[in-house]
Design an enzyme around this catalytic site. Structure first.
Site, PDB file in Angstrom:
ATOM      1  N   ASP A 159       0.907  -1.161   0.178  1.00 65.19           N
ATOM      2  CA  ASP A 159      -0.258   0.040   0.034  1.00 65.19           C
ATOM      3  C   ASP A 159       0.963   1.244  -0.018  1.00 65.19           C
ATOM      4  O   ASP A 159       1.710   1.310   0.977  1.00 65.19           O
ATOM      5  CB  ASP A 159      -0.751  -0.125   1.218  1.00 65.19           C
ATOM      6  CG  ASP A 159      -1.672   1.175   1.373  1.00 65.19           C
ATOM      7  OD1 ASP A 159      -2.003   2.117   0.248  1.00 65.19           O
ATOM      8  OD2 ASP A 159      -1.987   1.636   2.669  1.00 65.19           O
ATOM      9  N   ASN A 189      -0.307   4.512  -0.117  1.00 72.98           N
ATOM     10  CA  ASN A 189      -0.843   5.755   0.380  1.00 72.98           C
ATOM     11  C   ASN A 189      -1.713   5.708   1.669  1.00 72.98           C
ATOM     12  O   ASN A 189      -2.455   6.468   1.836  1.00 72.98           O
ATOM     13  CB  ASN A 189      -1.900   6.553  -0.787  1.00 72.98           C
ATOM     14  CG  ASN A 189      -3.132   5.473  -1.104  1.00 72.98           C
ATOM     15  OD1 ASN A 189      -3.016   4.483  -0.454  1.00 72.98           O
ATOM     16  ND2 ASN A 189      -3.893   5.873  -1.664  1.00 72.98           N
ATOM     17  N   ASP A 236      -4.085   3.905   2.768  1.00 71.52           N
ATOM     18  CA  ASP A 236      -5.551   3.730   2.927  1.00 71.52           C
ATOM     19  C   ASP A 236      -5.742   2.060   3.392  1.00 71.52           C
ATOM     20  O   ASP A 236      -6.913   1.690   3.554  1.00 71.52           O
ATOM     21  CB  ASP A 236      -6.339   4.120   1.493  1.00 71.52           C
ATOM     22  CG  ASP A 236      -5.952   2.948   0.581  1.00 71.52           C
ATOM     23  OD1 ASP A 236      -5.046   2.330   0.702  1.00 71.52           O
ATOM     24  OD2 ASP A 236      -6.839   3.243  -0.710  1.00 71.52           O
ATOM     25  N   ASP A 294      -1.672  -1.175  -3.869  1.00 69.82           N
ATOM     26  CA  ASP A 294      -2.341  -0.587  -4.964  1.00 69.82           C
ATOM     27  C   ASP A 294      -0.831  -0.464  -5.852  1.00 69.82           C
ATOM     28  O   ASP A 294       0.076  -0.985  -5.929  1.00 69.82           O
ATOM     29  CB  ASP A 294      -2.389   1.217  -4.556  1.00 69.82           C
ATOM     30  CG  ASP A 294      -1.430   1.536  -3.709  1.00 69.82           C
ATOM     31  OD1 ASP A 294      -0.318   1.574  -4.152  1.00 69.82           O
ATOM     32  OD2 ASP A 294      -1.739   2.214  -2.692  1.00 69.82           O
ATOM     33  N   ASP A 303      -5.217 -10.629 -15.429  1.00 68.38           N
ATOM     34  CA  ASP A 303      -6.209 -11.587 -15.169  1.00 68.38           C
ATOM     35  C   ASP A 303      -7.277 -11.079 -16.373  1.00 68.38           C
ATOM     36  O   ASP A 303      -7.637  -9.947 -16.680  1.00 68.38           O
ATOM     37  CB  ASP A 303      -6.752 -11.439 -13.983  1.00 68.38           C
ATOM     38  CG  ASP A 303      -7.060 -12.735 -13.398  1.00 68.38           C
ATOM     39  OD1 ASP A 303      -7.682 -13.475 -13.903  1.00 68.38           O
ATOM     40  OD2 ASP A 303      -6.372 -13.012 -12.241  1.00 68.38           O
ATOM     41  N   ASP A 307      -9.634 -16.521 -16.438  1.00 67.43           N
ATOM     42  CA  ASP A 307     -10.515 -16.841 -15.109  1.00 67.43           C
ATOM     43  C   ASP A 307     -11.554 -17.897 -15.584  1.00 67.43           C
ATOM     44  O   ASP A 307     -12.122 -17.585 -16.516  1.00 67.43           O
ATOM     45  CB  ASP A 307     -11.017 -15.560 -14.379  1.00 67.43           C
ATOM     46  CG  ASP A 307     -11.605 -15.800 -13.224  1.00 67.43           C
ATOM     47  OD1 ASP A 307     -10.957 -16.286 -12.124  1.00 67.43           O
ATOM     48  OD2 ASP A 307     -12.739 -15.768 -13.032  1.00 67.43           O
TER      49      ASP A 307
HETATM   50  C1  GLC Z   1     -11.449 -17.763 -10.112  1.00 70.99           C
HETATM   51  C2  GLC Z   1     -10.817 -16.952  -9.174  1.00 70.99           C
HETATM   52  C3  GLC Z   1     -11.514 -16.525  -7.903  1.00 70.99           C
HETATM   53  C4  GLC Z   1     -12.751 -15.911  -8.112  1.00 70.99           C
HETATM   54  C5  GLC Z   1     -13.503 -16.899  -9.376  1.00 70.99           C
HETATM   55  C6  GLC Z   1     -14.534 -16.031  -9.973  1.00 70.99           C
HETATM   56  O1  GLC Z   1     -11.536 -18.989  -9.434  1.00 70.99           O
HETATM   57  O2  GLC Z   1      -9.597 -17.291  -8.978  1.00 70.99           O
HETATM   58  O3  GLC Z   1     -10.658 -16.023  -7.075  1.00 70.99           O
HETATM   59  O4  GLC Z   1     -13.699 -16.034  -7.189  1.00 70.99           O
HETATM   60  O5  GLC Z   1     -12.691 -17.305 -10.324  1.00 70.99           O
HETATM   61  O6  GLC Z   1     -14.233 -15.006 -10.733  1.00 70.99           O
HETATM   62 CA    CA Z   2      -3.544   2.169  -1.154  1.00 64.30          CA
END
Ligand code: GLC
Ligand code: CA
Length: 559
Positions: free
Chosen positions: A22, A24, A26, A30, A99, A203
């Site tokens: 982190d 900043n 919060d 980030d 991702d 994913d």
């Molecule tokens: C994948 C991700 C997981 C997420 C799921 C729904 O399994 O790794 O973290 O909850 O997809 O997107």
């Molecule tokens: Ca932050």
């Protein structure tokens, strides 16, 4: 554009941005925090980073619910920060894997907000809507269950229809059978590739194609519907199109998250001539300590080794394996695969590194794994942050009281939260993660387990990771060699050989916190071998019968 398949010579470091650093105060990790640690990442010797989602999101599932695919999560920074980050990575020879979460969006995404406006809205068909069953349509359209528990359908008052969500209610599934949705995905993948990203972790990609008619699923220990949406009817067609139309124009790589995948299916996704994905994450090995993929049990060690042997042989020459023990969905590997390691935390963690890093494929190191971070000592259900825990609790509802203890027991071992506690940088306030109040509690063991401490200690897990990653990336035997497990007569050991062009690498791992006798096959009676890697700091020359110390593990090279 020539595809160089650079991922065959890579080691990837996974960052879960919320919990990494982190900048900043919060309490939330980030992008500027990541930028401040780029030299650290470079220093590990990895040459790529997989960044868990950093797109705009209301954070029902920590970024896995995206409300704008083309912008950065407000808490994480701006697109300019992101550009600075990727430039900093590329300057250091580090590639960036983003991702790609396209099985579903957030319900706050513009498309879904439009879809809610009514059946005639052009975005309505971006999602999967159906009438309910029963007299008034008040029962969900079919019996599928969400991965987080309960029905996979949510009722929408205004239209009297239901929408499908294989994850939380705030993660409506996209309708991939609509060509417009596929076009949108192609366009957003192209958008990020044009901004310089080097690949995608896709994913839950095996869920994107649902069986026509959405038939009821069979009962499978409380879970229903899987057989109708995992590796669905059009999945290969859709992935091939994404590859041909977009991915193949860039020197990028993909790894698909593929729960429940078998070797045959794995090859369907990754065999080079099929032009779909490059690699997949498989789950068989991380299911060796569970029943029905959820209830924890003792590690079935024999099976664990067999799974590796099968996948190493199964993809050889055709696809490329992914090698991992940890990620943001899995509890920490220490303890999980080693049993109680007592005073041998360091040796145990290094042993796991040897076991994984000497196989063929693309290894991943998850943030904190390189310093041997461990599970968090959760005391009760209220301490968990994960939407999955909240969901399970809600679904159990009235039963909560009698079941709460059992559920807590399961989560204490299996919860995804274990991997999500903040990265432990030093022994100062909040482990150096933040100057504010961290969004997740910090593991109290940070005073001993942290990066600064590991930097001071020549024998640290961190320094061992640096050594083994460097070794791996320079070893043609590890890259190309044939994998063969060998029998030592001990049920506590995991031993394999890699051979390539007359060279043999002998990998010996003691998975137990005790001394174990090892008798090597006669063909190994070599006097001329070199000890390449060892998790105890002394020179162990002999390669014959030996007594291994707790977790003692080594790699010999015979030329
Ligand atoms: C994948 C991700 C997981 C997420 C799921 C729904 O399994 O790794 O973290 O909850 O997809 O997107
Ligand atoms: Ca932050």
């Amino acid at each position: 554009m020539e595809r160089t398949r650079w991922y065959k010579d890579a080691v990837i470091y996974q960052i879960y941005p919320r919990s990494f650093c982190d900048s900043n105060g919060d309490g939330i990790g980030d992008i500027q925090g990541i930028i401040s640690k780029l030299d650290y990442i470079k220093g590990l010797g990895v040459n790529a980073v997989w960044l868990s989602p950093c797109y705009k999101s209301p954070n029902d599932d920590n970024g896995y619910d995206i409300s704008d695919y083309r912008d950065i999560m407000t808490e994480f920074g701006t697109l300019d920060d992101w550009k600075e980050m990727i430039a900093g990575m590329h300057e250091r020879g580090i590639k960036l894997i983003m991702d790609l979460v396209v099985n579903h969006t957030s319900d706050e995404h513009y498309w879904f907000q439009e879809a809610l406006k009514g059946k005639n809205n052009p975005y309505r068909d971006y999602y999967i809507w159906r009438k309910g069953r029963g007299k008034n349509g008040k029962r969900p359209p079919n019996n599928w269950t969400s991965r987080f528990g309960g029905s996979a359908w949510a009722y929408e008052e205004a239209s009297g229809e239901w929408y499908l969500h294989l994850f939380s209610k705030k993660q409506p599934d996209l309708n991939w059978d609509n060509p417009k949705v596929r076009e949108e995905v192609h366009a957003l993948v192209k958008y990020w590739l044009d901004l310089g990203v080097d690949g995608f972790r896709c994913d839950v990609i095996t869920y994107i194609s649902k069986r026509e008619g959405l038939p009821n699923g069979k009962w499978n220990i409380g879970i229903r519907g899987d057989e109708h949406f995992t590796h669905g009817p059009h999945i290969h067609e859709y992935l091939h199109a994404l590859n041909k139309e977009v991915l193949s124009n860039y020197d990028c790589m993909t790894v698909g998250e593929a729960s429940g995948v078998t070797i045959e299916q794995g090859l369907m996704y990754t065999a080079e001539d099929r032009e779909e994905l490059d690699t997949v994450f498989t789950f068989e090995h991380v299911n060796c300590d569970t029943i029905a993929q959820l209830l924890p049990c003792k590690l079935r060690f024999k099976q664990f080794k067999k799974v590796f042997a099968r996948w190493q042989a199964g993809l050889r020459g055709k696809g490329w394996n992914s090698l991992y023990l940890e990620n943001h969905d899995q509890p920490r590997s220490l303890g999980r695969f080693t049993g109680d390691y007592g005073e041998h935390r360091k040796e145990a963690a290094k042993m796991l590194a040897i076991a994984m890093q000497c196989q063929q494929g693309l290894p991943y190191v998850y943030q904190g794994q390189e310093i041997g971070m461990t599970n968090y000592p959760f005391k009760n259900l209220d301490e968990y942050q994960d939407v999955l825990v909240a969901y399970v609790r809600k679904v159990l509802g009235v039963f909560e009281k009698p079941l709460a203890k059992l559920v807590h027991k399961v989560f204490l071992i299996r919860a995804r939260d274990h991997a999500r506690t903040p990265m432990q940088w030093d022994s100062g306030v909040n482990a150096g993660f933040t100057s504010g109040k961290p969004w997740m509690p910090i593991n109290p063991n940070y005073v001993d387990i942290n990066v600064a401490e590991a930097e001071q200690d020549e024998d640290s897990i961190l320094n061992f990771y640096r050594q083994i990653i460097k070794y791996r990336l320079g070893s043609d035997v590890i890259r190309n060699g044939l994998y063969k497990e060998f029998n030592t007569g001990s049920k506590d050991l995991y031993c394999y050989e890699r051979s390539w062009e007359g060279k043999r690498l002998i990998v010996i791992c003691n998975f137990k916190n005790k001394e174990v006798e090892l008798t090597l096959p006669n063909s190994f009676a070599y006097s001329e071998c070199s000890l390449e890697l060892h998790n105890y700091g002394y020179d162990r020359k002999e390669l014959k019968k030996m007594t291994l110390r707790p977790y003692e593990s080594m790699v010999y090279l015979i030329v």
